[in-house]
Design a protein around this motif. Structure first.
Motif, PDB file in Angstrom:
ATOM      1  N   UNK A 195       0.787  -1.232   0.000  1.00 52.78           N
ATOM      2  CA  UNK A 195       0.000   0.000   0.000  1.00 52.78           C
ATOM      3  C   UNK A 195       0.810   1.268   0.000  1.00 52.78           C
ATOM      4  N   UNK A 196       1.767   1.405   0.940  1.00 51.64           N
ATOM      5  CA  UNK A 196       2.532   2.652   1.042  1.00 51.64           C
ATOM      6  C   UNK A 196       3.346   2.897  -0.216  1.00 51.64           C
ATOM      7  N   UNK A 197       3.987   1.839  -0.710  1.00 53.42           N
ATOM      8  CA  UNK A 197       4.795   1.996  -1.920  1.00 53.42           C
ATOM      9  C   UNK A 197       3.933   2.292  -3.139  1.00 53.42           C
TER      10      UNK A 197
ATOM     11  N   UNK B 289       1.832   8.795  -6.648  1.00 56.99           N
ATOM     12  CA  UNK B 289       2.198  10.213  -6.538  1.00 56.99           C
ATOM     13  C   UNK B 289       3.360  10.556  -7.444  1.00 56.99           C
ATOM     14  N   UNK B 290       4.392   9.695  -7.430  1.00 55.79           N
ATOM     15  CA  UNK B 290       5.580   9.969  -8.247  1.00 55.79           C
ATOM     16  C   UNK B 290       5.221   9.917  -9.730  1.00 55.79           C
TER      17      UNK B 290
ATOM     18  N   UNK C  13       2.575  15.214 -14.607  1.00 57.58           N
ATOM     19  CA  UNK C  13       2.377  16.667 -14.503  1.00 57.58           C
ATOM     20  C   UNK C  13       3.540  17.421 -15.136  1.00 57.58           C
ATOM     21  N   UNK C  14       4.764  16.912 -14.919  1.00 61.62           N
ATOM     22  CA  UNK C  14       5.922  17.552 -15.545  1.00 61.62           C
ATOM     23  C   UNK C  14       5.819  17.462 -17.057  1.00 61.62           C
ATOM     24  N   UNK C  15       5.346  16.282 -17.544  1.00 61.56           N
ATOM     25  CA  UNK C  15       5.164  16.133 -18.983  1.00 61.56           C
ATOM     26  C   UNK C  15       4.089  17.054 -19.525  1.00 61.56           C
TER      27      UNK C  15
ATOM     28  N   UNK D 281       0.043   2.650 -11.553  1.00 57.99           N
ATOM     29  CA  UNK D 281       0.551   3.196 -12.812  1.00 57.99           C
ATOM     30  C   UNK D 281      -0.590   3.530 -13.768  1.00 57.99           C
ATOM     31  N   UNK D 282      -1.675   2.735 -13.710  1.00 57.64           N
ATOM     32  CA  UNK D 282      -2.824   3.014 -14.575  1.00 57.64           C
ATOM     33  C   UNK D 282      -3.488   4.332 -14.190  1.00 57.64           C
ATOM     34  N   UNK D 283      -3.623   4.572 -12.882  1.00 55.59           N
ATOM     35  CA  UNK D 283      -4.202   5.841 -12.436  1.00 55.59           C
ATOM     36  C   UNK D 283      -3.347   7.015 -12.895  1.00 55.59           C
ATOM     37  N   UNK D 284      -2.016   6.847 -12.791  1.00 53.87           N
ATOM     38  CA  UNK D 284      -1.126   7.915 -13.241  1.00 53.87           C
ATOM     39  C   UNK D 284      -1.200   8.078 -14.752  1.00 53.87           C
ATOM     40  N   UNK D 285      -1.345   6.932 -15.468  1.00 48.40           N
ATOM     41  CA  UNK D 285      -1.432   7.009 -16.925  1.00 48.40           C
ATOM     42  C   UNK D 285      -2.706   7.724 -17.368  1.00 48.40           C
ATOM     43  N   UNK D 286      -3.777   7.567 -16.596  1.00 49.68           N
ATOM     44  CA  UNK D 286      -5.022   8.269 -16.930  1.00 49.68           C
ATOM     45  C   UNK D 286      -4.877   9.785 -16.794  1.00 49.68           C
TER      46      UNK D 286
END
Length: 557
Positions: free
Chosen positions: A9-11, A17-18, A24-26, A126-131
């Motif tokens: 979970x924590x990782x 977030x990372x 966001x940087x992209x 990673x899927x959430x970040x990809x969205x």
């Protein structure tokens, strides 16, 4: 999947977030590049904006590296947690797990499926970040000009349908692929268990073909997975560029009307690429789908109810075993039908019968390695399910035809499960099992590592018997545990086994073993046909035929 998330979970939260920060940087980069371009075209200083663009590129690379490390550690922790959970469940189920799934299938689930399911939390993060990429791209287009977002959203339903179809087809393909993997693993485990028989009969080529028979089906399932992913990628390549061209065309029209600048046209083209980032989503969806399919296979094992144990104390007693109206089924077949049997405390009962009459199942029920479908089994008047687990296992000891030798050294495997093992107890138990001389010939004696102590079938049985003798209890169950011993060794072990001591429940295939027992239970057709001494039953020609049939089977093998 919830269990995997709990372990990672924590990782996974940090990974999300990372990865979102990298996205966001992209998303900021096109706007910064567009601003730098506008300043350069206007002849104004643009150094600060170029530096910002370089910093964003560097930051994205750094965040991607951190995401890779977090994903790897999250996968490892989730996989370890799932394997620990599954191993505990298999141990709690005991032989029930092997009877339900088979050893090879269980290994496939524990090794391959647990590792695949362990990637699920990181894949979801990673899927959430990809969205965030496509969503951010659409928002950025809307900020540049609402018409740009409107043009893109007009084609978005097509992309959504493609992703939905891809997820459905991938789930079906992965399930089929894993089923074929399990078939191969099960056949391989069976072949490994009987490798001596296969080698002696010269059946290696036939067994190889049998093990690999599902390989064409596995290949078809694998090829179908690639076709599904390739089709989704091709469709995305077709739809995505069309949407990008539409956005760029509208951006050019807006530029001609002076509603946006040249730099904003550049930014719009980049945001259109990010908004149509179906390729990234396809990869993440595939990973999440594979993890979910593997998690379902683990869930099938975890869904099996482990046997419950009570808290009733076991009163003092000689180890009287009673089976009352015991019925046991395997599939549609009734193996044992309303069996009534009483073994007085301290006596030795041999159970004989033709192959397939349920002798091993009866022994398993007596030791609560299985539960009857009807009836009950009692030890000194207490039903076995009412006993605490530790009390049950201290009171009942088992030895098998093919014992599992666990532990680091020979001494460890004999003392396995003893609270405070002593060298004297281990040596005495090995002596009763006629294993002491064999052990002393090993390079390190009792401290020899098991990996350095090759064992024949008879030597393995002697170590298993020594382990049983080392555990004091009220009931000793031997399921064909003397079958690989030579005649002389079997005679000596039987003398120690049939000396006064705990109640002994012996599945016997040799007439000599049955003759030494206090009584014999003759099992036939799922019922106890007769109980008496070996000499009494020997007068019946059908009883004598039981041993003649067994001898014929051994000769044939």
């Amino acid at each position: 999947m919830r269990t995997a998330l709990r372990h990672a979970g924590a990782r996974c939260a940090a990974l999300c977030l990372v990865s979102t920060a990298a996205t966001a940087a992209g998303l900021l980069l096109p706007a910064v590049l567009g601003r730098a371009l506008d300043l350069l075209l206007a002849g104004a200083p643009a150094t600060a904006w170029v530096v910002r663009a370089a910093a964003l590129v560097l930051l994205s690379a750094l965040l991607d590296g951190c995401a890779g490390v977090l994903a790897g550690t999250a996968d490892a922790r989730a996989t370890a947690g799932l394997r620990k959970l599954l191993t505990g469940q298999v141990l709690a189920l005991g032989p029930r797990a092997g009877n339900r799934f088979g050893a090879g299938d269980l290994v496939a689930r524990l090794v391959g499926n647990a590792a695949q399911a362990g990637t699920g939390p990181a894949a979801l993060a990673a899927l959430l970040a990809a969205l965030a990429g496509p969503v951010g791209g659409v928002v950025a287009l809307a900020l540049l000009d609402p018409w740009l977002a409107a043009v893109f959203l007009a084609g978005a339903p097509v992309l959504a349908l493609l992703l939905r179809a891809f997820t459905r087809d991938t789930a079906e393909c992965v399930a089929a692929y894993q089923r074929e993997q399990a078939r191969i693993a099960a056949a391989l485990a069976e072949a490994a268990e009987g490798h001596r028989t296969i080698a002696a009969a010269g059946l290696q080529d036939r067994e190889t073909k049998r093990v690999l028979r599902p390989l064409p089906d596995l290949a078809r399932a694998g090829h179908r997975m690639w076709r599904v992913q390739g089709r989704a990628a091709a469709q995305a390549v077709t739809v995505g560029p069309l949407l990008q061209l539409a956005v760029v065309a509208v951006a050019g029209l807006l530029l001609s009307r002076h509603r946006i600048s040249v730099g904003e046209v550049l930014a719009a083209s980049r945001y259109a690429v990010l908004a149509t980032g179906v390729g990234v989503l396809v990869g993440q969806l595939a990973a999440a789908t594979r993890a979910r399919a593997s998690a379902r296979r683990l869930g099938e094992v975890l869904a099996l109810p482990a046997p419950a144990h009570g808290d009733r104390p076991l009163p003092p007693g000689p180890g009287r075993l009673e089976l009352r109206g015991v019925t046991a089924r395997r599939g549609e077949r009734t193996v044992l039908d309303r069996v009534d049997l009483t073994v007085p405390g301290g006596t030795a009962l041999a159970v004989v019968g033709r192959s397939g009459t349920g002798k091993s199942l009866l022994a398993g029920l007596a030791g609560r390695l299985a539960d009857p479908d009807a009836g009950e089994v009692l030890l000194d008047g207490v039903p076995l399910p009412d006993l605490p687990h530790d009390v049950l296992r201290r009171s009942v000891t088992c030895a098998f035809a093919r014992p599992a030798l666990l532990g680091t050294t020979v001494e460890d495997t004999i003392a396995l499960g003893l609270a405070t093992p002593s060298y004297a107890e281990v040596r005495a138990a090995a002596g009763k099992a006629q294993a002491d001389a064999y052990i002393r010939r090993l390079p390190g004696g009792y401290t020899t590592r098991l990996s350095d102590a090759p064992c024949s079938g008879g030597e393995s049985q002697r170590l298993g018997l020594a382990r049983a003798f080392a555990h004091p209890g009220r009931l000793l169950i031997l399921d064909d545990a003397l079958s690989s011993l030579d005649t002389v060794t079997e005679h000596r072990v039987a003398e120690a086994l049939l000396a006064p001591g705990p109640t002994r429940f012996i599945v016997a295939h040799r007439a000599s073993t049955a003759a030494r027992a206090d009584a014999v239970a003759w099992l036939d057709g799922g019922r106890v046909r007769a109980v008496g001494t070996h000499a009494e039953l020997w007068r019946d020609p059908e009883y004598r035929a039981v041993f003649a049939a067994r001898a014929a089977e051994r000769t044939a093998r």
